[in-house]
Design an enzyme around this catalytic site. Sequence first.
Site, PDB file in Angstrom:
ATOM      1  N   LYS A  42       0.861  -1.186   0.000  1.00  0.00           N
ATOM      2  CA  LYS A  42       0.000   0.000   0.000  1.00  0.00           C
ATOM      3  C   LYS A  42       0.894   1.230   0.000  1.00  0.00           C
ATOM      4  CE  LYS A  42      -3.881   1.964   2.656  1.00  0.00           C
ATOM      5  NZ  LYS A  42      -4.767   1.731   3.850  1.00  0.00           N
ATOM      6  N   ASP A 143     -15.242   1.077   9.762  1.00  0.00           N
ATOM      7  CA  ASP A 143     -15.509   1.044   8.319  1.00  0.00           C
ATOM      8  C   ASP A 143     -15.588  -0.401   7.833  1.00  0.00           C
ATOM      9  OD1 ASP A 143     -16.100   2.078   5.835  1.00  0.00           O
ATOM     10  OD2 ASP A 143     -14.013   2.380   5.255  1.00  0.00           O
TER      11      ASP A 143
END
Length: 300
Positions: A42, A143
Site C-alpha cells: 500500500k 468502516d
Amino acid sequence: MEDQLAKSSADYEILVEIGEGAYGKVYKARAIREPQRLVAVKKLNIPVDSESGIPAFMIREVALLKKIEFFNHPNIVKLLNVSATWKKTLDLTLVFEYVDQDLSTFLAKAPQTGLSREMIKNLMVQLLQGLDFLHVNMLVHRDLKPANVLISGQGRVKIADFGLARIYTSRIALTPCVVTLWYRAPEVLLHSSYTSSVDMWSAGCIFAEFFLLRPLFCCLSEVQQLQKIIEVIGLPPEEDWPAESAVAYSPNWAGDRTLSQMLPNLDLEENELLLKLLTFNPLKRIPASKALEHPFFKGP
C-alpha cells in the site's frame, strides 16, 4: 522501528495494481528475497503541511496496526513492514500479507443458488472472532464492509483497512462520517455518540448480504438510509431514539415491512441472530462475544 522504516520498498517487485484510494494505491507484489512470497503493498503519497505535519489518520493507522501486530490474530490482516520517506510529500509504504480477494469479489462470484449454511456460518464465525479481538483490545474499526474484509483461497477471513479505526474509551462522540453509508449504524446516521457496536451493525449488514448476495440497505443519502432501515426493521420505541440527535423522532417514519418478510428464507436461528445484530439501540445490540455463543453457530 527505525530499522523497519529504513527498509526500502525496493525489497518488493510490484506485479499489478489491485486497488486505489484517495491517497494512494495498493499493489500485488513479490518479495525479492523470497520469490514465492506474495505481499500487498500500500503506497500512500500525501502533501505534508509544514504547520500541521503528518496527517493524524496515517499515524493512527500505522500505530494501530503495530499494536495489533503483536497478537498475530488469524482474522486480522498482518502488517509485515513499514517504510517512509519525507521530502515535499510524505511517501508511506505499508506491506501486508497478500490475501487473494475481498468479500465483495467473493460474493460476486457466488453461485446464483447462494452460499451454503455451513459456508455462511464459517465466514461469520471468523468475522466475529476478528471483531471480538478488536473490541477486547478497545479498538473500533468504523468502516467494516465486504471490501474491507479479505478471504483467502483457503477460506480464511481477515479484517483489513484500519484507516478509520480508533482506540475508544467509553462512548465516542467523534466524526459522524465514518462507515461506508450502506453499512452505517443508525446512531452514526443520527450523528449520535457511538461505541464498538457500530461494527456489530456493519457485521449484521454483511450477515444479511451472505444470504442476499447484495447489500441489504443500498441508498444514496443518510436520510434515505435511515428511512430504509426503519422500513425494514421497524420504527423503534421513542426511548431508543438518541436524545442528542438533531433528527426528531416521528411516528411517520414507520413502514409496513419487517426483516423476516424481506429475508423469507432465513430459519428461526438465522433470523434471530440477524435481528440481534441489526438492533436499533446500540446498547441493546449484541456484542461479538455474545454473538459467537448464539445457537446459530452451535447447530449442524
